[in-house]
Design a protein around this motif. Structure first.
Motif, PDB file in Angstrom:
ATOM      1  N   ASP A  85       0.853  -1.210  -0.073  1.00 56.28           N
ATOM      2  CA  ASP A  85       0.038  -0.071   0.149  1.00 56.28           C
ATOM      3  C   ASP A  85       0.844   1.168   0.000  1.00 56.28           C
ATOM      4  OD1 ASP A  85      -3.053   1.057   0.540  1.00 56.28           O
ATOM      5  OD2 ASP A  85      -1.564   2.195   1.910  1.00 56.28           O
ATOM      6  N   ILE A  86       0.558   2.078  -1.072  1.00 57.66           N
ATOM      7  CA  ILE A  86       1.532   3.326  -1.003  1.00 57.66           C
ATOM      8  C   ILE A  86       1.207   4.200   0.107  1.00 57.66           C
ATOM      9  CG2 ILE A  86       1.785   5.434  -2.445  1.00 57.66           C
ATOM     10  CD1 ILE A  86       1.523   3.816  -5.171  1.00 57.66           C
ATOM     11  N   ASP A  87       0.113   4.545   0.552  1.00 55.40           N
ATOM     12  CA  ASP A  87      -0.202   5.383   1.480  1.00 55.40           C
ATOM     13  C   ASP A  87       0.585   4.656   2.915  1.00 55.40           C
ATOM     14  OD1 ASP A  87      -1.684   7.104   0.273  1.00 55.40           O
ATOM     15  OD2 ASP A  87      -3.621   6.382   0.622  1.00 55.40           O
ATOM     16  N   GLU A  88       0.627   3.453   3.274  1.00 53.68           N
ATOM     17  CA  GLU A  88       1.153   2.810   4.087  1.00 53.68           C
ATOM     18  C   GLU A  88       2.708   2.893   4.184  1.00 53.68           C
ATOM     19  OE1 GLU A  88       1.934   0.802   7.864  1.00 53.68           O
ATOM     20  OE2 GLU A  88       0.373   1.834   7.149  1.00 53.68           O
ATOM     21  N   MET A  89       3.339   2.919   2.832  1.00 58.01           N
ATOM     22  CA  MET A  89       4.866   3.073   2.855  1.00 58.01           C
ATOM     23  C   MET A  89       4.996   4.394   3.172  1.00 58.01           C
ATOM     24  SD  MET A  89       6.852   3.024  -1.006  1.00 58.01           S
ATOM     25  CE  MET A  89       5.886   4.395  -1.460  1.00 58.01           C
ATOM     26  N   LEU A  90       4.326   5.549   2.677  1.00 54.35           N
ATOM     27  CA  LEU A  90       4.601   6.943   3.171  1.00 54.35           C
ATOM     28  C   LEU A  90       4.525   7.031   4.422  1.00 54.35           C
ATOM     29  CD1 LEU A  90       2.836   8.514   0.028  1.00 54.35           C
ATOM     30  CD2 LEU A  90       5.486   8.292   0.294  1.00 54.35           C
ATOM     31  N   ARG A  91       3.517   6.449   5.025  1.00 54.04           N
ATOM     32  CA  ARG A  91       3.526   6.433   6.468  1.00 54.04           C
ATOM     33  C   ARG A  91       4.664   6.017   7.422  1.00 54.04           C
ATOM     34  NH1 ARG A  91       2.484   4.254  11.040  1.00 54.04           N
ATOM     35  NH2 ARG A  91       2.666   2.156  10.134  1.00 54.04           N
ATOM     36  N   LEU A  92       5.001   4.995   6.827  1.00 54.93           N
ATOM     37  CA  LEU A  92       6.353   4.237   7.512  1.00 54.93           C
ATOM     38  C   LEU A  92       7.509   5.423   7.163  1.00 54.93           C
ATOM     39  CD1 LEU A  92       6.030   0.615   6.467  1.00 54.93           C
ATOM     40  CD2 LEU A  92       5.656   1.716   8.707  1.00 54.93           C
ATOM     41  N   MET A  93       7.465   5.879   6.279  1.00 58.76           N
ATOM     42  CA  MET A  93       8.560   6.829   5.941  1.00 58.76           C
ATOM     43  C   MET A  93       8.665   8.239   6.858  1.00 58.76           C
ATOM     44  SD  MET A  93       8.852   6.470   1.699  1.00 58.76           S
ATOM     45  CE  MET A  93      10.098   7.791   1.719  1.00 58.76           C
ATOM     46  N   ARG A  94       7.463   8.455   6.839  1.00 60.38           N
ATOM     47  CA  ARG A  94       7.138   9.770   7.852  1.00 60.38           C
ATOM     48  C   ARG A  94       7.398   9.373   9.496  1.00 60.38           C
ATOM     49  NH1 ARG A  94       2.727  10.744   4.170  1.00 60.38           N
ATOM     50  NH2 ARG A  94       1.255   9.802   5.597  1.00 60.38           N
ATOM     51  N   SER A  95       6.934   8.150   9.726  1.00 63.20           N
ATOM     52  CA  SER A  95       7.161   7.729  10.980  1.00 63.20           C
ATOM     53  C   SER A  95       8.887   7.739  11.654  1.00 63.20           C
ATOM     54  CB  SER A  95       6.559   6.480  11.513  1.00 63.20           C
ATOM     55  OG  SER A  95       7.108   5.445  10.810  1.00 63.20           O
ATOM     56  N   ARG A  96       9.372   7.615  10.682  1.00 68.35           N
ATOM     57  CA  ARG A  96      11.016   7.585  10.823  1.00 68.35           C
ATOM     58  C   ARG A  96      11.590   8.850  10.764  1.00 68.35           C
ATOM     59  NH1 ARG A  96      12.997   2.440  10.833  1.00 68.35           N
ATOM     60  NH2 ARG A  96      11.649   0.844  10.251  1.00 68.35           N
ATOM     61  N   GLU A  97      10.530   9.967  10.571  1.00 69.51           N
ATOM     62  CA  GLU A  97      11.501  11.428  10.582  1.00 69.51           C
ATOM     63  C   GLU A  97      11.281  11.844  12.094  1.00 69.51           C
ATOM     64  OE1 GLU A  97       9.617  13.372   7.484  1.00 69.51           O
ATOM     65  OE2 GLU A  97      10.149  12.242   5.921  1.00 69.51           O
ATOM     66  N   ARG A  98      12.221  12.698  12.448  1.00 65.99           N
ATOM     67  CA  ARG A  98      11.917  13.517  13.581  1.00 65.99           C
ATOM     68  C   ARG A  98      11.138  14.782  13.601  1.00 65.99           C
ATOM     69  NH1 ARG A  98      17.949  13.235  16.318  1.00 65.99           N
ATOM     70  NH2 ARG A  98      18.439  11.281  15.729  1.00 65.99           N
ATOM     71  N   SER A  99      10.812  15.229  12.455  1.00 68.14           N
ATOM     72  CA  SER A  99      10.234  16.429  12.292  1.00 68.14           C
ATOM     73  C   SER A  99       8.816  16.543  11.708  1.00 68.14           C
ATOM     74  CB  SER A  99      10.896  17.525  11.533  1.00 68.14           C
ATOM     75  OG  SER A  99      11.100  17.223  10.140  1.00 68.14           O
ATOM     76  N   PRO A 100       7.969  17.378  11.639  1.00 64.95           N
ATOM     77  CA  PRO A 100       6.729  17.304  11.133  1.00 64.95           C
ATOM     78  C   PRO A 100       6.854  17.229   9.652  1.00 64.95           C
ATOM     79  CG  PRO A 100       6.650  19.112  12.457  1.00 64.95           C
ATOM     80  CD  PRO A 100       8.275  18.555  12.348  1.00 64.95           C
ATOM     81  N   GLU A 101       5.629  16.965   8.836  1.00 67.40           N
ATOM     82  CA  GLU A 101       6.077  17.044   7.455  1.00 67.40           C
ATOM     83  C   GLU A 101       6.495  18.401   6.897  1.00 67.40           C
ATOM     84  OE1 GLU A 101       3.545  15.080   4.677  1.00 67.40           O
ATOM     85  OE2 GLU A 101       2.326  14.210   6.287  1.00 67.40           O
ATOM     86  N   PRO A 102       7.113  18.320   5.682  1.00 68.18           N
ATOM     87  CA  PRO A 102       7.774  19.727   5.285  1.00 68.18           C
ATOM     88  C   PRO A 102       6.747  20.665   5.158  1.00 68.18           C
ATOM     89  CG  PRO A 102       8.430  17.667   3.945  1.00 68.18           C
ATOM     90  CD  PRO A 102       7.304  17.202   4.922  1.00 68.18           C
ATOM     91  N   ILE A 103       7.314  21.955   5.411  1.00 68.49           N
ATOM     92  CA  ILE A 103       6.448  23.235   5.223  1.00 68.49           C
ATOM     93  C   ILE A 103       6.005  23.429   3.992  1.00 68.49           C
ATOM     94  CG2 ILE A 103       6.076  25.649   6.138  1.00 68.49           C
ATOM     95  CD1 ILE A 103       8.261  24.991   8.075  1.00 68.49           C
ATOM     96  N   VAL A 104       4.883  23.512   3.572  1.00 66.46           N
ATOM     97  CA  VAL A 104       4.557  23.708   2.065  1.00 66.46           C
ATOM     98  C   VAL A 104       3.714  25.063   2.150  1.00 66.46           C
ATOM     99  CG1 VAL A 104       3.220  23.052   0.092  1.00 66.46           C
ATOM    100  CG2 VAL A 104       4.342  21.334   1.415  1.00 66.46           C
TER     101      VAL A 104
END
Length: 627
Positions: free
Chosen positions: A608-627
């Motif tokens: 699942d692409i959304d789950e892949m992206l969630r796993l990648m975000r969960s390993r970051e220390r910060s919130p999602e990039p500021i847009v």
């Protein structure tokens, strides 16, 4: 014996004797004149010496006879002075390690320094002259992504907008000039360098992914268009530079009178274009500060198009189409002028930077033409600038390659090969990178102090220096550290990882003294401190679900990720030979599958692409990039 040295062909010699100039005089600069003994010991240095004496400056024709007399009467003193300079340079090459390893505090200090010197009105850092220094901007993007500190993004966006709209950018033919002589990015030194184009393409591409601003994507594409049109050898390599002057006058090729613009565009279109780009009858360009106006103009936009569209009662889209049409007509007219001379030598390190930039852009913009250009240039370097024994060479011109490769050549090519692999997923690029990494470690590493010397162990430079300062371009040691660490993670090579990790300690003392002078090093440090991750995608090559999964990663700003592809349907694909840990990576339910891994440990695979992206975000220390 007079010897003229091309500092781009022999950066090893330039580095040593520029350091000598600083030791002898406290200053440096080009053109540099060095007087030395027959065994390469410098005893006199000066910059900008005229041929004949004038305005209180001693010219060479008067200086040389005087020094000749001193040489005849006090030769031993001069030789002793030269020996002392060389001893000082050799001592400086022995990098004292830091007392402790580097941590996140040094990233914070660099950010705070850049924040203090940021020009909030014009963008950029400090006062005139202003250099683009794209690695400062890339550091700030990644720092902002890591910490969520919005001013990091603000500084980048302000600077990139100002440069794109300023005179430092060639508004007609694209590409960036070398630097701005003023604080407003208005009056450039008109020379165009390949490495500036490459590094700025990277900065604008990363800024687009981080912010979603289309102007950044357009600027990256326009800069690439310039390089592919005007700086590319038919065989695939990239030329080094275009001169600032033509017909004996700096900037003549790029400057316009208002009458010239009206003559090409017509009265109404010429007037509208002139208002947008700050063109006036008296001209906005002075040949020297304080000199009277010449009637010539540098094209720049002092306000964004949206502001002008409102003034002209047009939509921004319609005004954009008008500007582009006018630009094309002016470009065609300008092509009839005498062009600045082109420096058509092809340098391994600068080509590697452009290859890396093209590969990044190919992924971000999903443009196969950029990947094709990157691969063609890679093939050119590996076929023409690599010896039969596998070692790299530094320079190619008119069918002849030569000169021992420098640290920059190796480090930047490692970077390029990793980027091209991630854009193409062709394992041969990782295999070649591994071979070059082996040569780099064997020939350039300081086995005692750590880090890498600029020259190989069999080179002829009088001093083997170990540069780490990130100046106009990132240092070879900064790039090598990050590239070796990335390659180690992609191939599970613990020896390379240990070599890269040791460099943090080797240069800790130097970097801690001036963090903001080592921003590419800190970008690598940030990556190594983590969390960083490898995403291994496995699926059928070219299949819709595989393409969608890869595209989802590439379309987001994930600077702390590395992507590896293991094709399914093959018993032992080539990538397994290079990255053995992919051997047991398999698809789930015959669907494209992602494994998100950190420190050689992977999460449960997902289709699942959304789950892949969630796993990648969960390993970051910060919130999602500021847009």
């Amino acid at each position: 014996v007079c010897i003229k040295v091309d500092r781009e062909e022999r950066p090893d010699i330039d580095q040593v004797y520029m350091a000598a100039a600083h030791a002898l005089t406290g200053t440096g600069g080009w053109p540099l004149t060095i007087l030395m003994t027959s065994d390469k010991k410098p005893f006199f240095a000066a910059s900008y010496i005229p041929k004949e004496s004038r305005y209180g400056m001693t010219g060479l024709l008067d200086l040389i006879p005087r020094i000749s007399k001193v040489w005849q009467s006090q030769r031993q003193d001069l030789e002793n002075a030269g020996g002392q300079v060389m001893e000082a340079l050799q001592g400086a090459a022995r990098t004292p390690p830091g007392e402790s390893d580097l941590d996140e505090a040094v990233l914070d200090e660099a950010y705070e320094t850049l924040f203090r010197v940021f020009d909030g009105e014009n963008g950029g850092f400090g006062d005139a002259p202003k250099f683009p220094t794209p690695h400062n901007l890339i550091f700030l993007l990644r720092y902002g992504n890591r910490t969520g500190k919005e001013p990091a993004y603000t500084m980048v966006e302000k600077t990139l907008h100002a440069m794109r709209r300023g005179g430092i950018f060639d508004q007609v033919g694209y590409g960036f000039h070398r630097y701005s002589t003023d604080a407003e990015w208005f009056v450039p030194h008109f020379e165009k360098m390949l490495y500036d184009q490459a590094l700025l393409v990277m900065a604008y591409t990363e800024a687009y992914l981080a912010t979603g601003r289309e102007e950044f994507a357009r600027t990256a594409r326009e800069t690439i268009a310039y390089v592919l049109r005007d700086m590319t050898d038919p065989a695939g390599g990239f030329y080094s530079a275009e001169d600032a002057d033509s017909e004996g006058e700096e900037g003549k090729f790029y400057l316009w009178t208002k009458d010239e613009i009206v003559g090409v565009l017509g009265e109404d279109d010429g007037e509208r274009f002139s208002r947008v780009f700050n063109v006036t009858e008296p001209g906005n360009y002075r040949e020297q500060p304080g000199a009277r106006r010449t009637g010539k103009n540098i094209l720049r936009m002092r306000r964004p198009l949206a502001s002008w569209a409102h003034e002209f009662s047009m939509s921004e889209e319609d005004l954009s189409w008008f500007v582009e049409g006018a630009r094309q007509r002016l470009f065609a007219a300008r092509e009839k002028r005498v062009r600045p001379a082109k420096d058509d030598k092809i340098l391994t390190d600068w080509n590697a930077l452009m290859i890396a930039a093209l590969a990044k852009a190919a992924r971000a913009f999903d443009d196969p033409a950029y990947l094709a250009a990157a691969e063609k240039a890679t093939a050119f370097v590996l076929e023409n600038l690599r010896r039969p024994d596998g070692r790299l060479l530094h320079r190619y011109r008119n069918g002849e390659a030569g000169l021992a490769a420098t640290l920059d050549d190796y480090a930047f090519m490692l970077w390029a090969l990793i980027e091209v692999y991630e854009a193409s997923f062709a394992p041969r690029y990782l295999r070649t990178a591994t071979e070059l990494a082996r040569d780099l470690v064997a020939r350039y590493r300081d086995c005692e102090g750590g880090g890498f010397f600029f020259t190989p162990d069999d080179g002829d430079a009088p001093v083997r220096q170990k540069p780490v300062y990130d100046g106009a371009i990132p240092s070879g040691n900064s790039v090598a550290m990050q590239a070796l660490f990335a390659l180690a993670r992609m191939t599970a090579n613990l020896e390379l990882e240990e070599t890269a990790d040791r460099m943090k300690f080797t240069f800790a003392g130097t970097v801690r003294k001036s963090p903001a002078g080592h921003t590419h090093f800190l970008t690598g440090l940030e990556f190594m401190l983590g969390p960083n991750f490898e995403v291994v995608v496995t699926g059928m090559p070219g299949a819709e679900d595989t393409t969608a999964m890869v595209r989802a990663i590439r379309s987001r700003y994930t600077p702390d990720s590395l992507v590896i592809f293991r094709p399914s349907g093959e018993e032992r694909p080539e990538i397994v030979e290079v990255a053995g840990f992919t051997r047991d990576i398999v698809m789930i339910e015959e669907k494209a599958t992602a494994y998100v891994c950190t420190n050689y440990a992977c999460d449960i695979p997902t289709t699942d692409i959304d789950e892949m992206l969630r796993l990648m975000r969960s390993r970051e220390r910060s919130p999602e990039p500021i847009v």
